[in-house]
Design a protein around this motif. Structure first.
Motif, PDB file in Angstrom:
ATOM      1  N   VAL A 147       0.843  -1.203   0.000  1.00 14.71           N
ATOM      2  CA  VAL A 147       0.000   0.000   0.000  1.00 14.71           C
ATOM      3  C   VAL A 147       0.878   1.252   0.000  1.00 14.71           C
ATOM      4  CG1 VAL A 147      -1.674   1.307   1.371  1.00 14.71           C
ATOM      5  CG2 VAL A 147      -1.966  -1.145   1.061  1.00 14.71           C
ATOM      6  N   LEU A 148       1.949   1.231   0.779  1.00 15.88           N
ATOM      7  CA  LEU A 148       2.860   2.373   0.822  1.00 15.88           C
ATOM      8  C   LEU A 148       3.513   2.612  -0.538  1.00 15.88           C
ATOM      9  CD1 LEU A 148       4.052   4.499   2.745  1.00 15.88           C
ATOM     10  CD2 LEU A 148       5.910   2.895   3.196  1.00 15.88           C
ATOM     11  N   TYR A 149       3.841   1.545  -1.243  1.00 20.66           N
ATOM     12  CA  TYR A 149       4.414   1.680  -2.584  1.00 20.66           C
ATOM     13  C   TYR A 149       3.425   2.351  -3.542  1.00 20.66           C
ATOM     14  CZ  TYR A 149       6.078   0.343  -7.206  1.00 20.66           C
ATOM     15  OH  TYR A 149       6.476   0.365  -8.516  1.00 20.66           O
ATOM     16  N   PHE A 150       2.177   1.902  -3.512  1.00 19.87           N
ATOM     17  CA  PHE A 150       1.184   2.503  -4.411  1.00 19.87           C
ATOM     18  C   PHE A 150       0.886   3.954  -4.033  1.00 19.87           C
ATOM     19  CE2 PHE A 150       0.056  -2.033  -5.184  1.00 19.87           C
ATOM     20  CZ  PHE A 150       0.417  -2.036  -6.518  1.00 19.87           C
ATOM     21  N   ILE A 151       0.899   4.269  -2.747  1.00 21.58           N
ATOM     22  CA  ILE A 151       0.711   5.658  -2.325  1.00 21.58           C
ATOM     23  C   ILE A 151       1.864   6.515  -2.823  1.00 21.58           C
ATOM     24  CG2 ILE A 151       0.700   7.177  -0.299  1.00 21.58           C
ATOM     25  CD1 ILE A 151      -0.976   5.079   1.122  1.00 21.58           C
ATOM     26  N   PHE A 152       3.072   6.009  -2.719  1.00 26.77           N
ATOM     27  CA  PHE A 152       4.242   6.756  -3.182  1.00 26.77           C
ATOM     28  C   PHE A 152       4.192   6.984  -4.689  1.00 26.77           C
ATOM     29  CE2 PHE A 152       8.694   6.813  -4.656  1.00 26.77           C
ATOM     30  CZ  PHE A 152       9.109   7.978  -4.019  1.00 26.77           C
ATOM     31  N   LYS A 153       3.777   5.946  -5.452  1.00 29.65           N
ATOM     32  CA  LYS A 153       3.658   6.116  -6.904  1.00 29.65           C
ATOM     33  C   LYS A 153       2.604   7.170  -7.252  1.00 29.65           C
ATOM     34  CE  LYS A 153       5.485   3.635  -9.646  1.00 29.65           C
ATOM     35  NZ  LYS A 153       6.669   3.870 -10.445  1.00 29.65           N
ATOM     36  N   GLN A 154       1.472   7.188  -6.542  1.00 23.05           N
ATOM     37  CA  GLN A 154       0.445   8.190  -6.787  1.00 23.05           C
ATOM     38  C   GLN A 154       0.923   9.578  -6.376  1.00 23.05           C
ATOM     39  OE1 GLN A 154      -2.491   8.066  -8.329  1.00 23.05           O
ATOM     40  NE2 GLN A 154      -1.959   5.960  -8.865  1.00 23.05           N
TER      41      GLN A 154
ATOM     42  N   TRP B 144      -3.851  17.134  -2.991  1.00 24.45           N
ATOM     43  CA  TRP B 144      -3.826  15.682  -3.065  1.00 24.45           C
ATOM     44  C   TRP B 144      -2.487  15.126  -2.563  1.00 24.45           C
ATOM     45  CZ3 TRP B 144      -7.069  12.093  -2.698  1.00 24.45           C
ATOM     46  CH2 TRP B 144      -6.849  10.810  -3.174  1.00 24.45           C
ATOM     47  N   LYS B 145      -1.395  15.875  -2.787  1.00 28.77           N
ATOM     48  CA  LYS B 145      -0.085  15.461  -2.269  1.00 28.77           C
ATOM     49  C   LYS B 145      -0.068  15.492  -0.750  1.00 28.77           C
ATOM     50  CE  LYS B 145       3.011  16.209  -6.059  1.00 28.77           C
ATOM     51  NZ  LYS B 145       4.391  16.293  -6.383  1.00 28.77           N
ATOM     52  N   ILE B 146      -0.736  16.478  -0.155  1.00 28.65           N
ATOM     53  CA  ILE B 146      -0.798  16.543   1.311  1.00 28.65           C
ATOM     54  C   ILE B 146      -1.594  15.355   1.857  1.00 28.65           C
ATOM     55  CG2 ILE B 146      -1.770  17.839   3.244  1.00 28.65           C
ATOM     56  CD1 ILE B 146      -0.937  20.385   1.826  1.00 28.65           C
ATOM     57  N   VAL B 147      -2.730  15.062   1.221  1.00 23.01           N
ATOM     58  CA  VAL B 147      -3.553  13.932   1.658  1.00 23.01           C
ATOM     59  C   VAL B 147      -2.771  12.621   1.521  1.00 23.01           C
ATOM     60  CG1 VAL B 147      -5.622  12.573   1.109  1.00 23.01           C
ATOM     61  CG2 VAL B 147      -5.741  15.063   1.182  1.00 23.01           C
ATOM     62  N   LEU B 148      -2.108  12.428   0.384  1.00 25.19           N
ATOM     63  CA  LEU B 148      -1.331  11.209   0.181  1.00 25.19           C
ATOM     64  C   LEU B 148      -0.151  11.130   1.155  1.00 25.19           C
ATOM     65  CD1 LEU B 148      -1.292  10.881  -3.704  1.00 25.19           C
ATOM     66  CD2 LEU B 148      -2.468   9.408  -2.072  1.00 25.19           C
TER      67      LEU B 148
ATOM     68  N   LEU C 169       3.947  10.680  -6.580  1.00 21.35           N
ATOM     69  CA  LEU C 169       4.832  11.195  -7.638  1.00 21.35           C
ATOM     70  C   LEU C 169       4.069  11.577  -8.899  1.00 21.35           C
ATOM     71  CD1 LEU C 169       7.896   8.785  -7.365  1.00 21.35           C
ATOM     72  CD2 LEU C 169       7.699  11.129  -6.528  1.00 21.35           C
ATOM     73  N   LYS C 170       2.942  10.932  -9.174  1.00 21.02           N
ATOM     74  CA  LYS C 170       2.180  11.202 -10.392  1.00 21.02           C
ATOM     75  C   LYS C 170       1.336  12.461 -10.316  1.00 21.02           C
ATOM     76  CE  LYS C 170       1.490   6.476 -12.022  1.00 21.02           C
ATOM     77  NZ  LYS C 170       0.480   5.450 -12.253  1.00 21.02           N
ATOM     78  N   THR C 171       0.826  12.780  -9.136  1.00 20.14           N
ATOM     79  CA  THR C 171      -0.151  13.860  -9.026  1.00 20.14           C
ATOM     80  C   THR C 171       0.521  15.233  -9.105  1.00 20.14           C
ATOM     81  OG1 THR C 171      -2.020  14.684  -7.766  1.00 20.14           O
ATOM     82  CG2 THR C 171      -0.130  13.961  -6.512  1.00 20.14           C
ATOM     83  N   ASP C 172      -0.254  16.213  -9.601  1.00 20.29           N
ATOM     84  CA  ASP C 172       0.220  17.588  -9.684  1.00 20.29           C
ATOM     85  C   ASP C 172      -0.483  18.477  -8.656  1.00 20.29           C
ATOM     86  OD1 ASP C 172       1.940  17.034 -11.786  1.00 20.29           O
ATOM     87  OD2 ASP C 172       0.392  17.385 -13.299  1.00 20.29           O
ATOM     88  N   SER C 173      -1.551  17.993  -8.056  1.00 24.82           N
ATOM     89  CA  SER C 173      -2.331  18.776  -7.113  1.00 24.82           C
ATOM     90  C   SER C 173      -1.642  18.820  -5.753  1.00 24.82           C
ATOM     91  CB  SER C 173      -3.726  18.158  -6.955  1.00 24.82           C
ATOM     92  OG  SER C 173      -4.405  18.766  -5.901  1.00 24.82           O
ATOM     93  N   PHE C 174      -1.466  20.041  -5.216  1.00 30.64           N
ATOM     94  CA  PHE C 174      -0.816  20.217  -3.926  1.00 30.64           C
ATOM     95  C   PHE C 174      -1.658  19.622  -2.797  1.00 30.64           C
ATOM     96  CE2 PHE C 174       0.078  22.807  -0.121  1.00 30.64           C
ATOM     97  CZ  PHE C 174       1.412  22.484   0.043  1.00 30.64           C
TER      98      PHE C 174
END
Length: 114
Positions: free
Chosen positions: A33-40, A49-53, A42-47
């Motif tokens: 799960v941590l791997y998939f969160i990290f991949k998401q 969404w990055k805070i939530v992730l 890196l992919k996202t551009d929204s600030f």
């Protein structure tokens, strides 16, 4: 006697591995799960969404850290692997005197001397 010690070490390692199976599964799931969160992340551009992730990633990292007993299970799995390799790589132990061809050669040379 060496087989006895290998069997004993393998049995203990198997019991330790089975007793730590729950933390091993928990560690594997939380790291996936941590791997998939990290991949998401890196992919996202929204600030936002990055805070939530990032917050969710910290919670999942803490969950993975709580499965530290799984390291004992990993060590037990490695010990079990080493015991298996040693068990299969053992050479048969026999005395050279019990070799029938050498005994035959000795007896033949004794018969030729008489």
């Amino acid at each position: 006697m060496k087989n006895f010690w290998l069997l004993l070490a393998g049995g203990i390692a198997a019991l330790v591995l089975l007793s730590n199976l729950g933390p091993l599964i928990g560690l594997a799931v939380s790291l996936a799960v941590l791997y998939f969160i990290f991949k998401q992340f890196l992919k996202t551009d929204s600030f936002g969404w990055k805070i939530v992730l990032g917050i969710v990633g910290v919670f999942v990292l803490l969950t993975a850290a709580s499965n530290i007993p799984a390291i004992i299970g990993i060590v037990a799995a490695y010990v079990l692997f080493v015991v298996y390799k040693k068990w299969n790589n053992q050479k048969p132990t026999y005395k050279q005197d019990n070799d029938p061809f050498q005994n035959f050669e000795k007896q033949w040379s004794e018969l030729n001397k008489n």
